[in-house]
Scaffold this motif. Structure first.
Motif, PDB file in Angstrom:
ATOM      1  N   HIS A  29       0.784  -1.370  -0.097  1.00 41.22           N
ATOM      2  CA  HIS A  29      -0.029  -0.110  -0.224  1.00 41.22           C
ATOM      3  C   HIS A  29       0.811   1.373   0.185  1.00 41.22           C
ATOM      4  O   HIS A  29       0.637   2.009  -0.818  1.00 41.22           O
ATOM      5  CB  HIS A  29      -0.907   0.048   1.222  1.00 41.22           C
ATOM      6  CG  HIS A  29      -1.887   1.224   1.144  1.00 41.22           C
ATOM      7  ND1 HIS A  29      -1.674   2.317   2.017  1.00 41.22           N
ATOM      8  CD2 HIS A  29      -2.937   1.357   0.367  1.00 41.22           C
ATOM      9  CE1 HIS A  29      -2.549   3.539   1.682  1.00 41.22           C
ATOM     10  NE2 HIS A  29      -3.395   2.683   0.861  1.00 41.22           N
ATOM     11  N   ARG A  48       5.147  -1.214  -7.354  1.00 39.19           N
ATOM     12  CA  ARG A  48       3.849  -0.420  -7.512  1.00 39.19           C
ATOM     13  C   ARG A  48       2.997  -0.245  -5.958  1.00 39.19           C
ATOM     14  O   ARG A  48       1.845  -0.683  -6.022  1.00 39.19           O
ATOM     15  CB  ARG A  48       3.231  -1.247  -8.508  1.00 39.19           C
ATOM     16  CG  ARG A  48       3.746  -1.355  -9.681  1.00 39.19           C
ATOM     17  CD  ARG A  48       4.313   0.062 -10.399  1.00 39.19           C
ATOM     18  NE  ARG A  48       5.185  -0.007 -11.389  1.00 39.19           N
ATOM     19  CZ  ARG A  48       4.855   0.108 -12.768  1.00 39.19           C
ATOM     20  NH1 ARG A  48       3.745   0.793 -13.120  1.00 39.19           N
ATOM     21  NH2 ARG A  48       5.791   0.322 -13.515  1.00 39.19           N
ATOM     22  N   LYS A  50       0.678   2.056  -3.768  1.00 39.06           N
ATOM     23  CA  LYS A  50      -0.674   2.988  -4.148  1.00 39.06           C
ATOM     24  C   LYS A  50      -0.280   4.200  -3.653  1.00 39.06           C
ATOM     25  O   LYS A  50      -0.676   5.406  -4.172  1.00 39.06           O
ATOM     26  CB  LYS A  50      -1.786   2.432  -3.392  1.00 39.06           C
ATOM     27  CG  LYS A  50      -2.477   1.094  -3.948  1.00 39.06           C
ATOM     28  CD  LYS A  50      -3.714   0.990  -3.291  1.00 39.06           C
ATOM     29  CE  LYS A  50      -4.331  -0.377  -3.575  1.00 39.06           C
ATOM     30  NZ  LYS A  50      -3.955  -1.315  -4.986  1.00 39.06           N
ATOM     31  N   GLN A  51       0.813   4.541  -2.744  1.00 40.81           N
ATOM     32  CA  GLN A  51       1.073   5.652  -2.208  1.00 40.81           C
ATOM     33  C   GLN A  51       2.561   5.686  -1.742  1.00 40.81           C
ATOM     34  O   GLN A  51       2.890   4.697  -1.284  1.00 40.81           O
ATOM     35  CB  GLN A  51       0.120   5.831  -0.878  1.00 40.81           C
ATOM     36  CG  GLN A  51       0.067   7.031  -0.033  1.00 40.81           C
ATOM     37  CD  GLN A  51      -0.973   6.836   1.135  1.00 40.81           C
ATOM     38  OE1 GLN A  51      -0.878   5.925   2.024  1.00 40.81           O
ATOM     39  NE2 GLN A  51      -2.056   7.620   1.079  1.00 40.81           N
ATOM     40  N   VAL A  72       0.996   6.943  -8.545  1.00 40.87           N
ATOM     41  CA  VAL A  72       0.974   6.798  -7.117  1.00 40.87           C
ATOM     42  C   VAL A  72       0.704   8.103  -6.615  1.00 40.87           C
ATOM     43  O   VAL A  72       1.061   9.124  -6.778  1.00 40.87           O
ATOM     44  CB  VAL A  72       2.572   6.464  -6.672  1.00 40.87           C
ATOM     45  CG1 VAL A  72       3.494   7.199  -7.189  1.00 40.87           C
ATOM     46  CG2 VAL A  72       2.482   5.921  -5.341  1.00 40.87           C
TER      47      VAL A  72
END
Ligand code: MG
Length: 384
Positions: A29, A48, A50-51, A72
């Motif tokens: 995440h 990769r 998300k944040q 992102v």
């Protein structure tokens, strides 16, 4: 879904090694860095998230442009970290931050019902009682990554905690185990940074040379395993092969062993109580190999008694211990004080600051800040 705070540091990168080995088991995440943006960019490309969070100074528009193609979400500064910490969709956070910065974020994650894999020992040193109360209120898990505490945690699987007689933390003794304390004022930064067994971040490496790290680990163990200060022993074990031991009331001692490699406790924190196939930690017993033990020299390394003193003083005393050590290590690394002054500064701080009983978060952060300011005011301008 997991988040890794401090993903570009020593523990963070080794955590990602384990994630890379088990790509189907984890979704990332959030990754965070203080100022290693280049490595964060590489990690973003590979994992990769998300944040991402960048807590150090930077140019936000430049960063946005650099990360744009990865789609992102980017957060900045301490507030960004705190926002990321409050995400209830995350199952587990690996807190590999260094120093006091991780405390507030950890409390927010616990409040959001997120399990914690903890490498950031300062969280429990500063606020052990507060954090453990919150952990049991919320029913989240807190799993240690520190190798000694991971060892204890593993030894305690299936055991009754009320049958612990004592826990025995092992310590390598650091680079100055056999060095005459009379020469401590001449210790160079390079000497203090060369640990015989472990490859670690700078703060913990200096803390290993002063044994302050073991002092912090005594405090960490007191809260993680709910044992009294008198039940915590330290033994010097230069090979760092036994990572710690638990002695039970019947005299039986359990130990956890592996070659000194932080990947091993990191893997257990992420897979435990399961164990997953991994390439780290195995010892070659086809070659002669011996293990040594000796009691620590508590006069030469005052840190152990100072840690016990801070636990007995209670309240904000361990937070004072922690803050003083953190500032003193930074002063040493920037050449402003000499090696032997680190423990002197910690002792002075413990003896000169008012201790507040049953502190709340604000009391702890205030004490932390006050100690830092006082020490900086006194030593910043000093020239050796
Ligand atoms: Mg350790």
């Amino acid at each position: 879904m997991i988040s890794i705070w401090g993903s570009t540091g020593s523990i963070g990168t080794q955590t990602l090694d384990f994630v890379a080995l088990n790509p189907d088991a984890f979704q990332i995440h959030c990754l965070t860095t203080h100022n290693n943006v280049d490595l964060l960019l590489k990690q973003t490309e590979q994992f990769r998230p998300k944040q991402v969070v960048i807590t150090g100074d930077c140019d936000p528009s430049e960063i946005q442009a650099t990360f744009q193609k990865y789609n992102v979400h980017i957060l900045f500064g301490k507030l960004g970290l705190l926002e990321a910490a409050s995400n209830p969709d995350v199952d587990l956070v690996v807190n590999a931050l260094v120093g006091a910065v991780g405390l507030e974020a950890t409390l927010l994650a616990i409040d959001s019902n997120v399990d914690i894999a903890l490498a950031n020992k300062e969280v429990l040193v500063m606020a052990g009682e507060l954090v453990m109360n919150r952990v049991s209120e919320k029913g989240v898990r807190i799993v240690p990554i520190d190798s000694e505490h991971s060892a204890l945690y593993q030894c305690l699987q299936g055991e009754n905690p009320s049958q612990i007689r004592r826990i025995i933390l092992t310590a390598s003794g650091g680079p100055f185990l056999n060095r005459d304390a009379g020469t401590f004022p001449e210790v160079t930064i390079e000497e203090a940074l060369s640990h015989p067994n472990w490859v670690m971040g700078q703060k913990v490496t200096i803390d290993s040379a002063t044994l302050m790290n073991k002092g912090l680990e005594i405090i960490e163990a007191r809260w993680l395993f709910n044992v009294q200060p008198e039940q915590i022993d330290v033994v010097i074990h230069p090979q760092s092969f036994i990572h710690s031991m638990v002695e039970f009331v019947d005299g039986s001692i359990k130990a956890q062993l592996s070659t000194p490699d932080m990947h091993v406790p990191i893997a257990y924190a992420l897979s435990g109580p399961d164990r997953w196939e991994s390439p780290w930690g195995s010892q070659d017993f086809t070659q002669p190999f011996s293990m040594d033990f000796q009691p620590p020299d508590r006069k030469k390394f005052a840190s152990l008694n100072l840690a016990i003193q801070s636990l007995k003083d209670g309240g904000t005393a361990p937070a004072i211990f922690n803050a003083a050590d953190e500032v003193a290590v930074n002063l040493f690394l920037s050449g402003k004080i000499r090696f032997h002054q680190i423990s002197e500064i910690v002792e002075q701080a413990l003896n000169s600051h008012r201790i507040i009983d049953n502190p709340n978060l604000e009391d702890i952060l205030t004490a932390d800040n006050q100690v830092r300011q006082d020490i900086l005011n006194k030593y910043e301008s000093e020239i050796l």
